[in-house]
Design a protein around this motif. Structure first.
Motif, PDB file in Angstrom:
ATOM      1  N   VAL D  35       0.840  -1.200   0.000  1.00 10.02           N
ATOM      2  CA  VAL D  35       0.000   0.000   0.000  1.00 10.02           C
ATOM      3  C   VAL D  35       0.875   1.250   0.000  1.00 10.02           C
ATOM      4  O   VAL D  35       2.032   1.218   0.398  1.00 10.02           O
ATOM      5  CB  VAL D  35      -0.952   0.062   1.214  1.00 10.02           C
ATOM      6  CG1 VAL D  35      -1.943  -1.083   1.169  1.00 10.02           C
ATOM      7  CG2 VAL D  35      -0.157   0.050   2.503  1.00 10.02           C
ATOM      8  N   ASN D  36       0.305   2.325  -0.447  1.00  9.59           N
ATOM      9  CA  ASN D  36       1.031   3.590  -0.484  1.00  9.59           C
ATOM     10  C   ASN D  36       1.364   4.091   0.908  1.00  9.59           C
ATOM     11  O   ASN D  36       2.438   4.586   1.160  1.00  9.59           O
ATOM     12  CB  ASN D  36       0.190   4.634  -1.217  1.00  9.59           C
ATOM     13  CG  ASN D  36       0.522   4.637  -2.687  1.00  9.59           C
ATOM     14  OD1 ASN D  36       1.684   4.726  -3.066  1.00  9.59           O
ATOM     15  ND2 ASN D  36      -0.488   4.504  -3.537  1.00  9.59           N
ATOM     16  N   LYS D  43      -7.034   2.203   1.434  1.00  5.85           N
ATOM     17  CA  LYS D  43      -7.622   3.279   0.635  1.00  5.85           C
ATOM     18  C   LYS D  43      -6.559   4.218   0.073  1.00  5.85           C
ATOM     19  O   LYS D  43      -6.812   4.988  -0.842  1.00  5.85           O
ATOM     20  CB  LYS D  43      -8.689   4.043   1.418  1.00  5.85           C
ATOM     21  CG  LYS D  43      -8.329   4.411   2.839  1.00  5.85           C
ATOM     22  CD  LYS D  43      -9.530   5.065   3.525  1.00  5.85           C
ATOM     23  CE  LYS D  43      -9.206   5.527   4.930  1.00  5.85           C
ATOM     24  NZ  LYS D  43      -8.835   4.409   5.823  1.00  5.85           N
ATOM     25  N   SER D  44      -5.332   4.120   0.605  1.00  7.55           N
ATOM     26  CA  SER D  44      -4.279   4.950   0.035  1.00  7.55           C
ATOM     27  C   SER D  44      -3.792   4.376  -1.300  1.00  7.55           C
ATOM     28  O   SER D  44      -2.951   4.979  -1.959  1.00  7.55           O
ATOM     29  CB  SER D  44      -3.120   5.064   1.011  1.00  7.55           C
ATOM     30  OG  SER D  44      -2.531   3.790   1.202  1.00  7.55           O
ATOM     31  N   GLY D  45      -4.283   3.212  -1.658  1.00  4.94           N
ATOM     32  CA  GLY D  45      -3.967   2.656  -2.971  1.00  4.94           C
ATOM     33  C   GLY D  45      -2.783   1.695  -2.931  1.00  4.94           C
ATOM     34  O   GLY D  45      -1.959   1.736  -2.023  1.00  4.94           O
ATOM     35  N   THR D  47       0.662  -0.117  -4.522  1.00  2.00           N
ATOM     36  CA  THR D  47       1.827   0.321  -5.282  1.00  2.00           C
ATOM     37  C   THR D  47       2.922  -0.727  -5.222  1.00  2.00           C
ATOM     38  O   THR D  47       2.971  -1.509  -4.292  1.00  2.00           O
ATOM     39  CB  THR D  47       2.378   1.644  -4.728  1.00  2.00           C
ATOM     40  OG1 THR D  47       3.548   1.975  -5.475  1.00  2.00           O
ATOM     41  CG2 THR D  47       2.767   1.514  -3.265  1.00  2.00           C
TER      42      THR D  47
END
Ligand SMILES: Nc1ncnc2c1ncn2[C@@H]1O[C@H](COP(=O)(O)OP(=O)(O)OP(=O)(O)O)[C@@H](O)[C@H]1O
Ligand SMILES: Nc1ncnc2c1ncn2[C@@H]1O[C@H](COP(=O)(O)OP(=O)(O)OP(=O)(O)O)[C@@H](O)[C@H]1O
Ligand SMILES: NCCCCNCCCN
Ligand SMILES: [Mg+2]
Ligand SMILES: [Mg+2]
Lengths: 311, 371, 272, 265, 371
Positions: D35-36, D43-45, D47
């Motif tokens: 995660v980001n 929810k931070s996406g 990566t």
């Protein structure tokens, strides 16, 4: 062309950029090394008969100890005269390259609305329960620096650690986290909301990592500590080591430290724009220096006492 | 496949193990060229010890000598004795195929691949393992493993074949059929062989001569039939088949007879003064009560298929077991007549400890050691 | 059959032993003997530091208590899981077993961090607690966190060992007990416990030894509960006091070795 | 053993609980590495940049750690297998004593063993600064595991019979050791190798002292990244550890399983 | 020691294992109160499966029912069925003494210590284990272990005793003597017992009735003697003892006779049109060549102690094995006469798969399931 440096971790004091610059400017490869000061010292002593390292970077008290153990060698780098007395060993067994000031590195978000503490006394308030962290004073140099800082701030001396002991005992009610190694990442993640740490880490978090982090110099005062380097005795690549030492004190090297928010030992090397990002000089006025030789002497007795009394 | 045939001589060989156990008392034994000799005896009597001494897997106590074809091999390790061994567990190399197992000894000797294939093929045929060449031991049945072990042992054309309980690991039905097969194979190979077992039927079916062992010594040696019929020791009699013990009163001893169910049987001269005699279950004749026969009551009748076993109670004797034909109509509770041919009686005497083994065919004894 | 002393040439076994013996002598025994001699330079009483200094003694006793507790808990849980896995067939069992034993290869650092992920202030449990409106429960930095992290690196070994042992258990013994009317608890007491006793002893000894020596985990968690490897580390890095570090190492080594030796003495081999 | 269908609710619940305890942190850390921003959560996406960063900084430690572990396996095989044989066949007091000595590195703290090695051999600079120095430490530490695992296989009665069978067929020591004994204990050798590999790849106590800035291993790098870097990077590093170690371990486990099946009698 | 005696009924019970193996086809079986029934058959035929179903250690496929004394127990686990079990490996608790093993079930039931001691003492006497009370299983011989296992199983006064190959782990000699002992003990206890074995002599010696199983079903059930003499399937004939297969030419079939060594034997009416018949080795009479007898040559003679086994070659037949008395003088190479009583001939036919088991004593069949 290689020089081995002990305790030059990429993620601390932006050694990463510094090492790249060394490579670019001198052609010398310095592999990053993640020891802390104590580990570096122990390794140097263990390898005394046949050293691996050429240069080492240490908290000042460890450098004084290293000098006693005879694992470092005198060398006066090019910028020797620019280093103020008291921040170098007269013979050149160690010399400061930059310094930091101890204070509170505060992740404002992690406080969840509570006010940012301003003083050592604030930290004892129950509202900060579970939010404070400090590095183990018996195990990490930063931890010891924090202890000396609070001790001086609350009326102690290097001969009298009573105020620090009383303070840490009181602080235990707030259930602090006491890691043994740098915990920068844990502040960023919010795991630790308030960490006793250096200004440069706080600024890095604030400006580089864009975190909602504040640095606080406690109102009762604190201390600043020099970080020094030495040439290792009988260094296998002494010539390269010397070039590295020269570089970190050069204009360019010093500017790099400043950009990493470490106060360069050569005051003139501080760029104005960086200076502006620091707390105002008035705040820094509360940061004292101490006799680092005596600070080194007192460490053992303090650690033993801390380990026995603070539980 | 023709193999060399040599005599084997064991001269005053004894074995004391490192922990002080006397595994074998000083023993002397002669095996004729091409003869199959069975070492028979109860667990711990020293059969394996003697076999391993002959193989060269153990070294004998000082003074013992072992000769193969008249040539001394006592100091030679097993690798150089030219023996073939079949182990109780078969000890097949688990990672090798049947073929590779059989050919192992040849490969060790540097035999060319083509020649190895030829010889292995011959043995596979001899032991009827065709079609299993590529299988591994784990995929074989007990009987197949046993044949691979045998083929592997004879592939190197040993001068002596040594088998340590090669059938013990098999179940009863398989054992019986493999027993006959092994007997046939050994006869076909016509090799000097020593075969260890504790199953008397197996020994009798396979071997030319039997050496019955007890407590580290050979107590009697001879042909199966002789040992079965005229054992010189009660131990041999008991070991080779079931026996009934017949008691004699002091009076009967004086009179030279044996009382059983009221009848009086003349005692053979040889055992006249023994106070007990032995008789095998199949040597007790059972019929309707009649004059001159003893009287007995059937206590239990057990149908065993090929025969019926009767437990009889006759006056003056402990319970007797008699084996009768399977059509015998007597049932538990019946009164019957019993008769024993005097010639069928056997001695119940135990020979003094340490006596020299009684040998039917006297082995040539150049220097038998004192027991 | 008793071990047969098959006739080998006299030199054969020593020759097989030689490479390992030379290596071990050169790279462990002689260096360590030299290390063992170090404390003598500071006076023989340095050897007794662990007994004479109350702080070291406390640290040693704490470590012993923690290791013991972890060992017992691991044995109980590991046995339960091992037996269950050996007994029951379900899809994905091999995958689960290999995932459960995977942490055998984890450095202690990872495990310390795992516990922070679970029980730290930002940890799973705290998040779950917060989601249910409770306060953020943290246990990573306390004794419980240390205990759980030790449990984490101990469990895989216990599970693997017990699964193998349970696989080899004689099912008939259990059935015999049941046919005589034994309840599950009785079966456990009268069949499982005795049958798994050698495994328990061997596995317990190695778990205990591993716990006594665990460093990375305690280092990462840095709870206030100071285990002896950390004490050794502190002596070593803060003051480069090799003599004292060696003395404490000897004490720790003796305790651990004694436990391993006892286990072997009672017929269970922990390193197997 | 046969498996049963009898329900065991108590054992089942413990198994579930323990599995959760063991697997949840692995999942959490895999997630954290992808995660980001960990504190913000999924929810931070997602990566891959942390993985990439780790690969740049620590990529070399992965290869070295695996090479080291394989070297350690080879070393313990060469030293340990003949040694295990000798110990299994020899009943002298001195053999038992040596066996006891061999287990000492398991009991003595790694820090101490490492210190002893540095004090004794630190001045051999080329050696000290190479991976061979770490390898030596790992071999000393893992040797008892190999020796004991393989030794107990050599002690099996059927192995003696196999050896005697080979002898009776004329095989000399080398022929029977390599041709018969080693293949027959192969399952134990694979099991021992798996154990040694596992221990070596995760070894930190010794390695931490023995390594130099030029000879870093995976666990040392991991400790670094956890100590000084973002949580996400530490987690991504853990993920790299999984990605690299899992296939090797599973490959070895599969091999062990196959060998077991093949040799099972 | 008097035990309760109940009938056991197995009604349409089948077992499909989790992996799909059909361990037992739908089976119906009635065991009389106090009867000893043997389940006999080759490995994998489902004996253990059936026994474990009766014990309650496996649960049957839907539809099957098991009644103890007329009461349904299908759903009850083993702990509550009141069965005693003796396992092949004996499964003695290794950490407990003989005494403690035998008393285990009583302790579970909370029997007072003194009462337990009394009952255990009684069983120790019954099974002749006196003096071994304080020993542990590892210190006992195979036979002693077997007796402890039996005593432990009956100590709880089970309503049904189940034995799974209780003698299989013993060596041949011990097996034979323990077989008779076990038979006697079971008869003395007079308890409903089901005894699994693959040894036909053991089954005949111990059981009142035999159920011969093959491939998951009972193929014939009845008294040992009946099954041995009039097997209704070649499988049963072969399983209960050795048999010779006698071939008939199409012509012989037409004539209703059997040709053997030139002699012509009338075929019993029942097997008139079968093209092969069976005969047991002991049913081939061997004598000097004489008129009306067939002619044969002795190929091999094996002395087996209580009998001599001859391998015979007779014209028109594959090699035959005949068992003759041990005094038979015929040797390999001799020409002999042979004769077979027509009544001794047995059918070599295999019954169609899935046929209902032939039962001598018809079990009461409340609802036999379709096989
Ligand atoms: N390696 C050994 N060390 C010590 N004693 C041994 C050894 N091998 C055998 N013995 C002892 O020597 C005696 C004879 O043993 P041996 O193996 O020859 O008996 P055996 O007749 O083959 O018995 P079994 O039928 O059980 O195989 C026994 O008392 C046995 O315990
Ligand atoms: N738990 C199980 N799972 C799957 N199949 C099984 C199981 N137990 C037995 N079987 C199979 O069921 C069939 C009958 O097995 P069972 O054990 O009843 O045979 P058995 O007659 O007792 O044989 P043996 O004489 O070898 O003990 C066999 O094909 C066996 O492989
Ligand atoms: N490899 C098994 C994990 C055991 C953890 N021990 C802690 C040592 C620190 N690295
Ligand atoms: Mg033997
Ligand atoms: Mg069975």
């Amino acid at each position: 062309q290689t020089a081995i440096c002990y305790n030059c971790p990429t993620e601390w004091a932006d050694w990463g950029t510094q090492l790249r610059a060394i490579k670019a400017k001198t052609g010398i490869t310095v592999p990053p090394d993640n020891k802390n000061s104590g580990q570096a010292l122990a390794q140097l002593v263990a390898e005394k008969a046949s050293p691996v390292a050429d240069v080492t970077y240490l908290g000042v008290t460890f450098a004084i100890q290293a000098q006693k153990e005879g694992v470092v060698e005198a060398y006066k780098p090019a910028a020797w005269k620019d280093i103020p007395d008291g921040l170098k060993d007269p013979a050149g067994q160690w010399f400061t390259i930059h310094s930091g000031t101890l204070g509170f590195m505060v992740n404002v978000d992690a406080l969840r609305g509570k006010p940012v503490p301003k003083s050592w006394a604030d930290l004892l308030k129950p509202e900060y329960k579970g939010l404070i962290g400090y590095l183990d004073p018996a195990s990490a140099f930063v931890g010891y620096v924090g202890a000396v800082a609070v001790n001086e701030a609350r009326g102690g001396t290097l001969d009298n650690f009573e105020p620090a002991m009383t303070y840490f005992k009181a602080l235990q009610k707030n259930e602090p986290i006491v890691p043994k190694q740098t915990s920068y990442a844990r502040v960023l993640s919010g795991e630790i909301a308030i960490l006793l740490d250096y200004d440069f880490n706080a600024y890095r978090a604030k400006y580089k990592d864009k975190a909602n982090v504040e640095f606080v110099i406690p109102s009762e005062g604190t201390i600043a500590v020099p970080y020094v380097m030495s040439l290792v005795a009988r260094a296998p690549h002494a010539a390269e080591g010397k070039k590295v030492l020269d570089f970190v004190l050069s204009d360019e090297g010093q500017a790099l430290w400043a950009k990493a928010y470490l106060r360069p030992v050569r005051a003139g090397a501080m760029p104005k724009d960086v200076e502006a990002q620091f707390l105002p000089a008035a705040e820094y006025a509360r940061a004292k220096t101490v006799d680092y030789g005596r600070m080194a002497q007192a460490q053992r007795a303090f650690s033993d006492r801390y380990l026995k009394e603070v539980r | 496949m023709e193999l060399e045939r040599i005599p084997v001589d064991v001269l005053g060989v004894a074995k004391t193990y490192a922990d002080g156990t006397r595994g074998l008392q000083p023993t002397t034994l002669h095996v004729e060229p091409g003869e199959v000799l069975a070492l028979l005896g109860p667990s711990g009597c020293g059969k394996t010890t003697l076999l391993r001494l002959i193989a060269g897997l153990e070294s004998p106590d000082a003074g013992g000598r072992i000769l193969f074809g008249g040539q001394e091999v006592t100091q030679r390790p097993v690798e150089q004795r030219g023996v073939g061994m079949v182990f109780q567990s078969y000890a097949l190399f688990p990672q090798m195929t049947v073929e590779a197992n059989i050919g192992y000894g040849l490969r060790i000797r540097g035999v060319a691949a083509a020649e190895e294939r030829r010889q292995v093929g011959e043995l596979i045929e001899l032991t009827r393992l065709g079609g299993l060449e590529k299988k591994r031991p784990a995929e074989l049945s007990g009987g197949q493993r046993q044949r691979v072990a045998l083929a592997r042992a004879v592939a190197v054309r040993p001068r002596v074949l040594l088998l340590d309980e090669p059938l013990a690991a098999l179940d009863a039905k398989l054992k019986e059929s493999l027993r006959d097969e092994l007997a046939e194979l050994l006869r076909r190979l016509h090799i000097t062989a020593i075969h260890v077992t504790h199953d008397q039927q197996e020994a009798m079916a396979i071997a030319d001569r039997l050496a019955v062992m007890s407590a580290g010594r050979i107590v009697q040696i001879g042909h199966g039939e002789t040992l079965y019929r005229s054992p010189q020791h009660s131990f041999v009699a008991e070991f080779l088949g079931r026996v009934n013990r017949l008691e004699r009163t002091p009076e009967a001893v004086r009179q030279g007879v044996l009382h059983i169910g009221g009848a009086c049987i003349d005692c053979p001269m040889a055992w006249r003064d023994h106070d007990a005699l032995l008789v095998r279950p199949e040597d007790i004749e059972v019929g309707p009560p009649q004059a001159g026969w003893g009287e007995a009551r059937v206590e239990q009748r057990t149908f065993l298929g090929d025969r019926v076993q009767l437990r009889l109670r006759a006056e003056g004797q402990p319970p007797l077991v008699a084996d009768v034909g399977r059509d015998s109509a007597f049932r538990a509770g019946d009164s019957v007549g019993i008769r024993i041919e005097p010639a069928r009686l056997m001695s119940a005497a135990r020979p003094p400890e340490g006596a020299r083994p009684a040998a039917e065919v006297a082995p040539m004894n150049p220097q038998e050691s004192a027991a | 059959m008793k071990a047969a002393a098959t006739t080998h040439p006299r030199w054969l076994l020593p020759a097989c032993l030689a490479p390992a013996a030379v290596f071990f002598l050169a790279f462990w025994l002689l260096p360590v003997l030299r290390l063992v001699a170090l404390p003598a330079a500071q006076g023989w009483q340095t050897y007794l530091a662990v007994l004479t200094d109350s702080r070291y003694l406390a640290s040693m006793l704490d470590t012993l208590a923690l290791s013991l507790a972890v060992t017992v808990a691991t044995l109980v849980l590991g046995a339960a899981v091992g037996i269950y896995l050996a007994r029951h067939a379900f899809p994905g069992k091999r995958l689960l077993l290999s995932l459960l034993t995977l942490p055998l290869s984890f450095p202690g650092v990872i495990i310390g961090f795992f516990v922070i992920l679970l029980g730290g202030r930002q940890g799973l449990v705290a998040d779950l607690g917060a989601a249910f409106g409770l306060e953020r429960i943290t246990f990573a930095y306390g004794l419980l966190g240390l205990f759980l992290s030790y449990l984490y690196f101990s469990l895989p070994r216990a599970i693997a060992t017990y699964a193998a042992a349970a696989e080899a258990m004689n099912l008939q013994l259990e059935e015999a007990a049941r046919s005589l009317g034994a309840s599950r608890l009785r079966v456990m007491r009268d069949v499982w416990v005795p049958e798994l006793a050698p495994t328990t002893l061997a596995c317990g000894a190695i778990l205990f030894a591993t716990s006594m020596g665990a460093f990375g985990t305690a280092f990462t968690l840095a709870s206030k509960f100071e285990v002896i490897p950390i004490t050794i580390y502190n002596e070593f890095t803060n003051y480069a006091n090799f003599a004292l570090a060696a003395s404490l190492s000897i004490a720790l080594g003796l305790v651990t070795w004694a436990v391993l030796f006892m286990a072997r003495h009672f017929g269970a081999d922990p390193t197997r | 053993m046969r498996t049963t269908t009898t329900p065991a609710p108590f054992l089942l619940s413990i198994t579930l609980l323990v599995s959760l305890f063991m697997l949840a942190p692995m999942l959490l850390s895999v997630m954290a590495g992808l995660v980001n921003n960990y504190s913000a959560g999924l929810k931070s996406g997602l990566t891959l940049r942390w993985l990439q960063e780790v690969w740049e900084v620590y990529g070399s430690t992965v290869g070295w750690s695996i090479a080291l572990a394989l070297g350690c396996v080879i070393g313990t095989l060469l030293l340990g297998v003949p040694c295990a044989y000798a110990l299994a066949r020899s009943r002298t007091r001195s053999a038992r004593f040596f066996e006891e000595l061999l287990t000492l590195p398991v009991a003595v703290p790694g820090l101490a063993t490492a210190l002893a090695l540095i004090l004794a051999y630190g001045q051999l600079t080329a050696f000290r600064q190479s991976f061979a120095f770490i390898l030596v430490g790992h071999v000393v530490f893992t040797l008892p595991f190999m020796v004991r695992t393989v030794g107990s296989a050599f002690q099996r009665e059927e192995l003696r019979a196999l050896e005697e069978a080979a002898r009776s067929l004329g095989a000399n020591f080398r022929q029977r050791f390599l041709g018969v004994l080693v293949p027959a204990v192969f399952p134990a050798i694979v099991a021992g190798s798996l154990m040694v590999f596992t221990l070596s790849v995760g070894e930190f106590n010794l390695t931490w002292m023995l390594h130099t800035p030029l000879t870093r291993t995976l666990p040392v790098g991991l400790a670094d990244s956890y100590a000084s870097m973002r949580l996400e990077i530490g987690s991504a590093y853990t993920l790299v550890f999984f990605i690299v170690i899992l296939p090797v371990l599973w490959g070895l486990q599969y091999l062990a399983h196959q060998v077991q099946k093949h040799h099972g009698t």
